[in-house]
Design a protein around this motif. Structure first.
Motif, PDB file in Angstrom:
ATOM      1  N   LYS A 187      22.710  23.436  22.813  1.00 11.94           N
ATOM      2  CA  LYS A 187      22.812  24.889  22.931  1.00 11.94           C
ATOM      3  C   LYS A 187      22.421  25.360  24.329  1.00 11.94           C
ATOM      4  CE  LYS A 187      21.889  25.900  18.052  1.00 11.94           C
ATOM      5  NZ  LYS A 187      20.992  26.613  17.120  1.00 11.94           N
ATOM      6  N   ALA A 188      23.091  26.392  24.789  1.00 10.39           N
ATOM      7  CA  ALA A 188      22.757  26.986  26.082  1.00 10.39           C
ATOM      8  C   ALA A 188      23.361  28.383  26.159  1.00 10.39           C
ATOM      9  CB  ALA A 188      23.272  26.135  27.233  1.00 10.39           C
ATOM     10  N   GLU A 189      22.640  29.276  26.841  1.00  6.89           N
ATOM     11  CA  GLU A 189      23.172  30.613  27.126  1.00  6.89           C
ATOM     12  C   GLU A 189      23.883  30.648  28.477  1.00  6.89           C
ATOM     13  OE1 GLU A 189      20.777  30.747  23.909  1.00  6.89           O
ATOM     14  OE2 GLU A 189      19.864  30.396  25.864  1.00  6.89           O
ATOM     15  N   LYS A 190      23.509  29.706  29.357  1.00  3.71           N
ATOM     16  CA  LYS A 190      24.128  29.638  30.670  1.00  3.71           C
ATOM     17  C   LYS A 190      24.375  28.180  31.025  1.00  3.71           C
ATOM     18  CE  LYS A 190      22.115  33.950  32.393  1.00  3.71           C
ATOM     19  NZ  LYS A 190      21.244  34.594  33.409  1.00  3.71           N
ATOM     20  N   VAL A 191      25.537  27.911  31.628  1.00  2.09           N
ATOM     21  CA  VAL A 191      25.926  26.545  31.987  1.00  2.09           C
ATOM     22  C   VAL A 191      26.462  26.545  33.416  1.00  2.09           C
ATOM     23  CG1 VAL A 191      27.520  24.637  31.522  1.00  2.09           C
ATOM     24  CG2 VAL A 191      26.451  25.872  29.618  1.00  2.09           C
ATOM     25  N   LEU A 192      25.933  25.640  34.241  1.00  2.00           N
ATOM     26  CA  LEU A 192      26.422  25.459  35.599  1.00  2.00           C
ATOM     27  C   LEU A 192      27.245  24.182  35.667  1.00  2.00           C
ATOM     28  CD1 LEU A 192      26.545  25.882  38.695  1.00  2.00           C
ATOM     29  CD2 LEU A 192      24.347  24.675  38.841  1.00  2.00           C
ATOM     30  N   ILE A 193      28.461  24.291  36.172  1.00  2.00           N
ATOM     31  CA  ILE A 193      29.321  23.134  36.399  1.00  2.00           C
ATOM     32  C   ILE A 193      29.165  22.708  37.848  1.00  2.00           C
ATOM     33  CG2 ILE A 193      31.666  22.232  36.361  1.00  2.00           C
ATOM     34  CD1 ILE A 193      30.566  23.004  33.594  1.00  2.00           C
ATOM     35  N   ALA A 194      28.560  21.540  38.055  1.00  2.00           N
ATOM     36  CA  ALA A 194      28.346  20.994  39.398  1.00  2.00           C
ATOM     37  C   ALA A 194      28.767  19.523  39.391  1.00  2.00           C
ATOM     38  CB  ALA A 194      26.886  21.148  39.810  1.00  2.00           C
ATOM     39  N   LEU A 195      30.036  19.311  39.095  1.00  2.00           N
ATOM     40  CA  LEU A 195      30.568  17.966  38.886  1.00  2.00           C
ATOM     41  C   LEU A 195      31.432  17.478  40.041  1.00  2.00           C
ATOM     42  CD1 LEU A 195      31.518  18.352  35.103  1.00  2.00           C
ATOM     43  CD2 LEU A 195      29.552  17.126  36.046  1.00  2.00           C
ATOM     44  N   GLY A 196      31.283  18.104  41.213  1.00  2.00           N
ATOM     45  CA  GLY A 196      32.065  17.664  42.358  1.00  2.00           C
ATOM     46  C   GLY A 196      33.553  17.744  42.072  1.00  2.00           C
ATOM     47  N   PRO A 197      34.342  16.748  42.517  1.00  2.00           N
ATOM     48  CA  PRO A 197      35.792  16.806  42.291  1.00  2.00           C
ATOM     49  C   PRO A 197      36.182  16.705  40.832  1.00  2.00           C
ATOM     50  CG  PRO A 197      35.160  14.676  43.207  1.00  2.00           C
ATOM     51  CD  PRO A 197      33.942  15.547  43.277  1.00  2.00           C
ATOM     52  N   PRO A 248      34.899  34.131  35.855  1.00  2.84           N
ATOM     53  CA  PRO A 248      35.369  35.316  35.135  1.00  2.84           C
ATOM     54  C   PRO A 248      35.790  34.981  33.708  1.00  2.84           C
ATOM     55  CG  PRO A 248      37.025  34.565  36.710  1.00  2.84           C
ATOM     56  CD  PRO A 248      35.786  33.764  36.974  1.00  2.84           C
ATOM     57  N   VAL A 249      35.716  35.969  32.843  1.00  2.36           N
ATOM     58  CA  VAL A 249      36.156  35.912  31.449  1.00  2.36           C
ATOM     59  C   VAL A 249      35.158  35.175  30.553  1.00  2.36           C
ATOM     60  CG1 VAL A 249      38.002  35.290  29.839  1.00  2.36           C
ATOM     61  CG2 VAL A 249      38.586  35.990  32.173  1.00  2.36           C
ATOM     62  N   VAL A 250      34.648  34.036  31.009  1.00  2.00           N
ATOM     63  CA  VAL A 250      33.720  33.244  30.189  1.00  2.00           C
ATOM     64  C   VAL A 250      32.292  33.573  30.622  1.00  2.00           C
ATOM     65  CG1 VAL A 250      33.111  30.962  29.353  1.00  2.00           C
ATOM     66  CG2 VAL A 250      35.464  31.437  30.059  1.00  2.00           C
ATOM     67  N   SER A 251      31.630  34.420  29.883  1.00  2.00           N
ATOM     68  CA  SER A 251      30.284  34.868  30.254  1.00  2.00           C
ATOM     69  C   SER A 251      29.268  33.732  30.136  1.00  2.00           C
ATOM     70  CB  SER A 251      29.867  36.023  29.339  1.00  2.00           C
ATOM     71  OG  SER A 251      28.562  36.445  29.627  1.00  2.00           O
ATOM     72  N   GLY A 252      28.445  33.578  31.173  1.00  2.00           N
ATOM     73  CA  GLY A 252      27.409  32.547  31.152  1.00  2.00           C
ATOM     74  C   GLY A 252      27.822  31.232  31.776  1.00  2.00           C
ATOM     75  N   ILE A 260      29.328  31.802  26.560  1.00  2.00           N
ATOM     76  CA  ILE A 260      28.925  30.394  26.420  1.00  2.00           C
ATOM     77  C   ILE A 260      27.794  30.246  25.399  1.00  2.00           C
ATOM     78  CG2 ILE A 260      27.609  28.582  27.638  1.00  2.00           C
ATOM     79  CD1 ILE A 260      30.529  28.368  28.210  1.00  2.00           C
ATOM     80  N   THR A 261      27.931  29.234  24.532  1.00  2.00           N
ATOM     81  CA  THR A 261      26.870  28.935  23.571  1.00  2.00           C
ATOM     82  C   THR A 261      26.340  27.505  23.713  1.00  2.00           C
ATOM     83  OG1 THR A 261      28.518  28.291  21.906  1.00  2.00           O
ATOM     84  CG2 THR A 261      27.748  30.590  21.886  1.00  2.00           C
ATOM     85  N   GLY A 262      26.996  26.689  24.526  1.00  2.00           N
ATOM     86  CA  GLY A 262      26.477  25.338  24.699  1.00  2.00           C
ATOM     87  C   GLY A 262      27.524  24.381  25.257  1.00  2.00           C
ATOM     88  N   VAL A 263      27.152  23.104  25.297  1.00  2.00           N
ATOM     89  CA  VAL A 263      28.048  22.053  25.787  1.00  2.00           C
ATOM     90  C   VAL A 263      28.058  20.896  24.796  1.00  2.00           C
ATOM     91  CG1 VAL A 263      27.592  22.651  28.196  1.00  2.00           C
ATOM     92  CG2 VAL A 263      26.266  20.839  27.117  1.00  2.00           C
ATOM     93  N   PHE A 264      29.163  20.180  24.774  1.00  2.00           N
ATOM     94  CA  PHE A 264      29.255  18.943  24.010  1.00  2.00           C
ATOM     95  C   PHE A 264      29.013  17.778  24.968  1.00  2.00           C
ATOM     96  CE2 PHE A 264      31.848  21.955  21.629  1.00  2.00           C
ATOM     97  CZ  PHE A 264      31.353  21.777  20.343  1.00  2.00           C
ATOM     98  N   VAL A 265      28.226  16.830  24.513  1.00  2.00           N
ATOM     99  CA  VAL A 265      27.833  15.710  25.361  1.00  2.00           C
ATOM    100  C   VAL A 265      28.014  14.403  24.599  1.00  2.00           C
ATOM    101  CG1 VAL A 265      26.026  14.732  26.819  1.00  2.00           C
ATOM    102  CG2 VAL A 265      26.074  17.197  26.396  1.00  2.00           C
ATOM    103  N   LYS A 266      28.648  13.454  25.254  1.00  2.00           N
ATOM    104  CA  LYS A 266      28.762  12.119  24.682  1.00  2.00           C
ATOM    105  C   LYS A 266      27.594  11.289  25.181  1.00  2.00           C
ATOM    106  CE  LYS A 266      31.879   8.171  24.225  1.00  2.00           C
ATOM    107  NZ  LYS A 266      33.164   7.549  24.665  1.00  2.00           N
ATOM    108  N   ILE A 267      26.729  10.902  24.259  1.00  2.00           N
ATOM    109  CA  ILE A 267      25.555  10.087  24.579  1.00  2.00           C
ATOM    110  C   ILE A 267      25.691   8.768  23.821  1.00  2.00           C
ATOM    111  CG2 ILE A 267      23.034   9.928  24.539  1.00  2.00           C
ATOM    112  CD1 ILE A 267      22.944  12.971  24.523  1.00  2.00           C
TER     113      ILE A 267
END
Length: 368
Positions: free
Chosen positions: A177-187, A324-328, A162-169
């Motif tokens: 940019k990010a080295e680690k990303v947590l997905i906590a988006l519920g359903p 798995p597979v996608v580090s970070g 992982i190198t980051g996320v795309f965000v619509k603002i």
């Protein structure tokens, strides 16, 4: 050495708890939330906590989290509605009432009542206030940032790291940019499967659409506060259909009533959490239930009518940990109706995974 950039996608109870426990480790994060903090299920939940109502593999998580809730009530230093309560199971019938011992405000057609939780084993919080307190504390401790935007994609390097996320603002698409990303988006966590690398099939299997329960709730304000008794009802309506609504008086003088569940899937789940609204008649039926157990609630106005969506994993166990597979890349979702209860222990677990350091873990050694 510069700290790793950590991004948390989702400002509900899992994201808020993870940010807080990372802040206790001295780690600053960025929370991305398309609405306000706790704008979806985490802000519309009942906030009931139980020490020993979860069983099997979930029991250990629940017991650790129940203890952390008690700790947070001292640590956060603000009033977010935490208190110990008694819990009662009641059978309600519109035309039957037995002379049994009941809380003074319960004066409707109750045919049976017995305790199922005491102040040693059951408690409550106001979920949206708790989430706000956790995020405020993490901002105060380490300067955690909250970005209002919609996560729309992930980026990674040639090694699937992982190198980051795309965000619509607003109208703009930005890359953070990010080295680690947590997905906590519920359903809505299943949306991530479209953003994964082409050869990340094992990761894609995790981000399958979950069963989703749409739960309805109302908030009533009686003329005077009622006692701290959480009620779990078996209710037989006029048509002879049995339902199981729940009633939670809150310290702020309101009473929360929930029930009327509906099952959704990826086709019927709105893509925007802010578009989840009550189904016709659902909230009026909850007010009718409240009126059947209490004249005070029957005559009191409904201040809020709302609905939220609860994520259920295929095996009824929450998804917590690295992908798995996608580090970070990490996930925290699938807690069903126990998201508020299990939020603190889940957040502490994820904080330990995102920033390993056994000496500063919020979890007891016995939990590992």
């Amino acid at each position: 050495m510069q700290d790793e950039e950590i991004i948390i996608c989702g400002g509900g109870i899992i994201g808020a708890c993870t940010a807080y426990y990372l802040a206790k480790k001295g780690k600053k994060v960025t929370i991305i939330e398309r609405g306000e903090i706790a704008c979806a299920a985490s802000g519309k939940a009942g906030g009931f906590l139980a020490y020993d109502w979860c069983h099997g593999d979930l029991s250990k998580l629940a017991k650790a989290s129940f203890k952390l809730h008690s700790d947070l009530s001292s640590e956060l230093g603000v009033d977010y509605g935490y208190r110990k309560v008694e819990a009662l199971s009641m059978s309600v019938h519109p035309n039957k009432r037995k002379e049994i011992s009941l809380p003074p405000w319960v004066d409707g057609g109750i045919s049976d009542s017995h305790p199922i939780g005491s102040e040693h084993t059951t408690a409550q919080v106001h979920p949206s206030l708790l989430c706000a307190a956790l995020v405020d504390a993490s901002i105060s401790k380490v300067g955690t940032k909250v970005v209002k935007g919609e996560v729309s994609g992930l980026s990674w390097d040639n090694d699937n790291k992982i190198t980051g996320v795309f965000v619509k603002i607003g109208d703009k698409q930005e890359h953070m940019k990010a080295e680690k990303v947590l997905i906590a988006l519920g359903p809505w966590s299943y949306l991530v499967k479209k953003w994964l690398p082409e050869k990340a099939e094992k990761a894609r299997e995790i981000f399958q659409p979950m069963q989703t329960i749409k739960a309805h709730s109302i908030i009533i304000r009686p003329p005077s506060p009622v006692s701290a008794h959480a009620l779990f009802l078996t209710y037989m309506n006029d048509e002879g259909t049995q339902t199981e609504p729940e009633v939670y008086p809150r310290p702020d003088g309101t009473v929360y009533v929930c029930g009327v569940p509906e099952q959704l899937n990826e086709h019927t789940l709105p893509l925007d959490p802010l578009l989840v609204v009550p189904s016709p008649g659902a909230c009026s039926s909850l007010h009718k239930v409240a009126g059947r157990i209490s004249k005070s609630l029957e005559k009191s106005p409904v201040e809020i009518e709302q609905a939220c969506c609860l994520p259920l994993s295929p095996d009824d166990l929450p998804l917590i940990g690295p992908i798995p597979v996608v580090s970070g890349l990490y996930i925290g979702t699938g807690h069903s109706c126990w998201g508020i209860l299990n939020g603190p222990a889940t957040g502490a677990c994820l904080a330990d995974l995102l920033s390993p350091s056994s000496s500063s873990s919020a979890l007891p050694p016995s939990f590992k």
